[in-house]
Motif scaffolding. Structure first.
Motif, PDB file in Angstrom:
ATOM      1  N   ARG A 130     -11.342   6.316   7.064  1.00  0.00           N
ATOM      2  CA  ARG A 130     -12.297   5.718   7.313  1.00  0.00           C
ATOM      3  C   ARG A 130     -13.174   6.012   8.582  1.00  0.00           C
ATOM      4  O   ARG A 130     -14.568   5.757   8.452  1.00  0.00           O
TER       5      ARG A 130
ATOM      6  N   GLU B 256     -15.135   8.766   7.182  1.00  0.00           N
ATOM      7  CA  GLU B 256     -16.364   8.393   6.335  1.00  0.00           C
ATOM      8  C   GLU B 256     -17.323   7.675   7.414  1.00  0.00           C
ATOM      9  O   GLU B 256     -18.927   7.979   6.990  1.00  0.00           O
TER      10      GLU B 256
ATOM     11  N   ARG C  61      -5.908  11.486  -2.333  1.00  0.00           N
ATOM     12  CA  ARG C  61      -4.617  11.702  -3.292  1.00  0.00           C
ATOM     13  C   ARG C  61      -4.867  12.975  -4.005  1.00  0.00           C
ATOM     14  O   ARG C  61      -4.749  13.015  -5.185  1.00  0.00           O
TER      15      ARG C  61
ATOM     16  N   ASN D  47      -8.919   5.511  -6.934  1.00  0.00           N
ATOM     17  CA  ASN D  47      -8.044   4.339  -6.525  1.00  0.00           C
ATOM     18  C   ASN D  47      -8.630   3.043  -6.818  1.00  0.00           C
ATOM     19  O   ASN D  47      -7.703   2.091  -7.644  1.00  0.00           O
TER      20      ASN D  47
ATOM     21  N   THR E   7     -13.997  10.468  -6.036  1.00  0.00           N
ATOM     22  CA  THR E   7     -12.916  10.036  -5.253  1.00  0.00           C
ATOM     23  C   THR E   7     -11.751  10.327  -6.123  1.00  0.00           C
ATOM     24  O   THR E   7     -11.539   9.940  -7.336  1.00  0.00           O
TER      25      THR E   7
ATOM     26  N   PHE F 130     -14.094   3.682  -2.959  1.00  0.00           N
ATOM     27  CA  PHE F 130     -13.000   2.888  -2.229  1.00  0.00           C
ATOM     28  C   PHE F 130     -13.763   1.797  -1.166  1.00  0.00           C
ATOM     29  O   PHE F 130     -14.795   2.248  -0.579  1.00  0.00           O
TER      30      PHE F 130
ATOM     31  N   ASP G 146     -13.735  12.683  -1.856  1.00  0.00           N
ATOM     32  CA  ASP G 146     -12.681  11.710  -1.186  1.00  0.00           C
ATOM     33  C   ASP G 146     -11.422  12.194  -1.707  1.00  0.00           C
ATOM     34  O   ASP G 146     -11.025  11.884  -2.862  1.00  0.00           O
TER      35      ASP G 146
ATOM     36  N   THR H 237     -13.388   0.972   1.875  1.00  0.00           N
ATOM     37  CA  THR H 237     -13.894   1.367   3.021  1.00  0.00           C
ATOM     38  C   THR H 237     -15.208   2.392   2.968  1.00  0.00           C
ATOM     39  O   THR H 237     -15.985   2.286   3.773  1.00  0.00           O
ATOM     40  N   THR H 238     -15.003   3.085   1.875  1.00  0.00           N
ATOM     41  CA  THR H 238     -16.154   3.841   1.584  1.00  0.00           C
ATOM     42  C   THR H 238     -17.589   3.402   1.506  1.00  0.00           C
ATOM     43  O   THR H 238     -18.631   3.375   2.113  1.00  0.00           O
TER      44      THR H 238
ATOM     45  N   THR I 233       0.882  -1.235  -0.128  1.00  0.00           N
ATOM     46  CA  THR I 233      -0.072   0.188   0.077  1.00  0.00           C
ATOM     47  C   THR I 233       0.814   1.427   0.021  1.00  0.00           C
ATOM     48  O   THR I 233       1.962   1.268   0.486  1.00  0.00           O
ATOM     49  N   ASP I 234       0.410   2.326  -0.459  1.00  0.00           N
ATOM     50  CA  ASP I 234       0.980   3.547  -0.282  1.00  0.00           C
ATOM     51  C   ASP I 234       0.403   4.517   0.883  1.00  0.00           C
ATOM     52  O   ASP I 234       0.432   5.525   1.019  1.00  0.00           O
ATOM     53  N   SER I 235      -0.512   3.699   1.601  1.00  0.00           N
ATOM     54  CA  SER I 235      -1.102   4.277   2.781  1.00  0.00           C
ATOM     55  C   SER I 235      -0.537   4.062   4.019  1.00  0.00           C
ATOM     56  O   SER I 235      -0.228   3.080   4.589  1.00  0.00           O
TER      57      SER I 235
END
Ligand code: F0G
Length: 460
Positions: free
Chosen positions: A100, A103, A219, A187, A183, A125, A216, A127-128, A49-51
């Motif tokens: 999240r 959200e 990014r 993603n 978003t 996404f 959202d 989680t959304t 992930t980039d998160s």
């Protein structure tokens, strides 16, 4: 220069271990052939992930030392608020400990006690979508059709289809759509950007029907950079000016600071709606904390404020987007099938075309993630049948997703270009040896979100 070099030098290093082939075979077997179960220390290049995986700057670390840990009204909160005001411009800012939660606060408030409400988005996404559905709403993905073709080249494949949005409003009625969303970047659709024209068009259409518009924004800076280089009229504007315009059309946003705020933890909700802000603040106190910290330490708020300043730098974004693009270009040149064009934060391998001899029932995306790990110590994530295939409740028949992707998400400011070259070369080697990669079957799976904990085994 086609691929601008890193606009930073390295001050602190973290050692990463190369493991042997035998070690990795034992590790993946222990992990039930699921890369989520691998201890991170056994990974050489982690592209899961980039998160929350960004490297913070010296300024951000210095800012952490200036954390004011007062329970209420910490000075870092005011810096955080001022920075968000400068970029996003919404009236109220509510910190949360990650995206999240923003959200969850939003949907648990606006969907509460009402049935049959619909939330449109280009692509929600995971989680959304989960937060919409958990709170009794229906999440509708209305991205443009071309986005579903992995090989179609388009500047803004993240755009929402405005005709589909107009039809949805007509069919379900504006009163059943409490908000509409976009978003940016998209993603779930490959990290593809949304154009300014599409953001404006979405806002106009929603506002014509008195539907609030939320973004959202995870990014947002990467999206703004794509607008600058790809959309007419934005070449001479700064990233801040572009971001200001993007958010000027919206009524609020949700944000995971773990992406474009360049920090390891954090998020926020922002809105112009006084009443909603009040309701959400009251809920925030119940689950996250006081309104000036929302589940974060003062030092975390400071790091976010500084990260939001740094992410707007154009030399950073030029390097960031081109690092991802360069990896994509190397793979395309070698004939490796990937989703095109490359998005802002990740390269997505097309596992169906990479491993055409493995049917979807045998998890080609898993086969590819396992091979990436055993061959080179690289961790990627499957976005395919293990994540999305499900049984039709009426017929019992398995419904497979349209795409089998493997995402290589690139952490921000973390890996050097030579490490990226290592990634490209190893993927190309695997591609040349693809006939020797076989399928998998499930040994254990949970009822929901099975991809996180499933255990598999090779078929031959
Ligand atoms: N929205 C988008 C577009 C995301 O990509 C994510 C997280 C979230 C919301 C939720 O934010 O993790 O801070 O709660 N995406 C990560 C990923 C997990 O790997 O793509 P969060």
């Amino acid at each position: 220069m086609k691929y601008p070099p890193e606009p930073f030098r390295i001050k602190t290093v973290e050692a990463i271990a190369r493991t042997t082939d035998w070690e990795r075979l034992a590790v993946i077997q222990d992990a039930g052939y699921n890369v989520f179960n691998i201890p991170a220390e056994k990974i050489y290049i982690d592209l899961l992930t980039d998160s929350g995986t960004s490297a913070m700057s010296d300024n951000q670390w210095a800012g952490m030392m200036k954390g004011d840990e007062s329970y209420a009204g910490s000075k870092n909160y005011f810096h955080f608020e001022a920075m968000i005001n400068k970029i996003f411009g919404f009236k109220h800012v509510i910190p949360t400990h990650q995206g999240r939660v923003a959200e969850n606060l939003l949907f648990s408030t606006i969907l509460k006690d009402r049935k049959g409400l619909v939330i449109p988005n280009n692509n929600h996404f995971d989680t959304t979508r989960a937060n919409v559905e958990y709170n009794g709403g229906r999440a509708e993905d209305l991205v443009i059709d071309i986005a579903k073709d992995t090989q179609a080249i388009d500047d803004f494949k993240g755009n929402i289809d405005l005709d589909k949005l107009a039809n949805l409003i007509h069919n379900v009625g504006a009163k059943n759509i409490p908000i509409g969303m976009l978003t940016i970047t998209n993603n779930s659709g490959g990290g593809q950007p949304v154009s300014m024209a599409n953001i404006r068009g979405t806002a106009e259409l929603l506002h014509k029907h008195e539907i609030p518009f939320y973004i959202d924004a995870c990014r947002f800076a990467e999206n703004a950079y794509f607008i600058k280089i790809r959309e007419d009229g934005y070449q001479d504007k700064s990233i801040l000016e572009i971001a200001n315009e993007m958010f000027s059309y919206a009524d609020g946003c949700t944000m995971s600071a773990k992406k474009d705020a360049l920090v390891n933890m954090g998020g926020f909700f922002a809105t112009n709606d006084d009443e909603l802000a009040q309701q959400i603040t009251n809920r925030l106190i119940l689950i996250e904390g006081f309104p000036t910290y929302g589940g974060l330490a003062g030092r975390d708020l400071e790091a976010i404020a500084i990260g939001l300043e740094e992410v707007l730098h154009e030399d950073y974004l030029a390097y960031r987007i081109s690092q991802v693009e360069e990896l994509g270009d190397r793979l395309i040149e070698a004939g490796v099938p990937i989703l095109r064009p490359t998005g802002g934060h990740a390269v997505y391998l097309d596992a169906k075309n990479f491993l055409p001899h493995i049917p979807q029932s045998q998890f080609p995306g898993i086969a590819l993630t396992v091979s990436l790990y055993t061959h080179a110590g690289i961790r990627a994530v499957e976005i395919g049948s293990l994540m999305f295939a499900h049984d039709d409740p009426e017929t019992g028949e398995t419904i497979y997703p349209h795409l089998e992707l493997v995402r290589l998400a690139i952490p921000r400011r973390v890996y050097t270009n030579s490490q990226m070259q290592y990634v490209a070369e190893n993927i190309i080697e695997l591609y040349e040896d693809r006939e020797n990669i076989g399928g998998y079957e499930i040994e254990y799976q949970a009822q929901v979100l099975r991809h996180f904990t499933a255990r598999l085994k090779p078929l031959q």
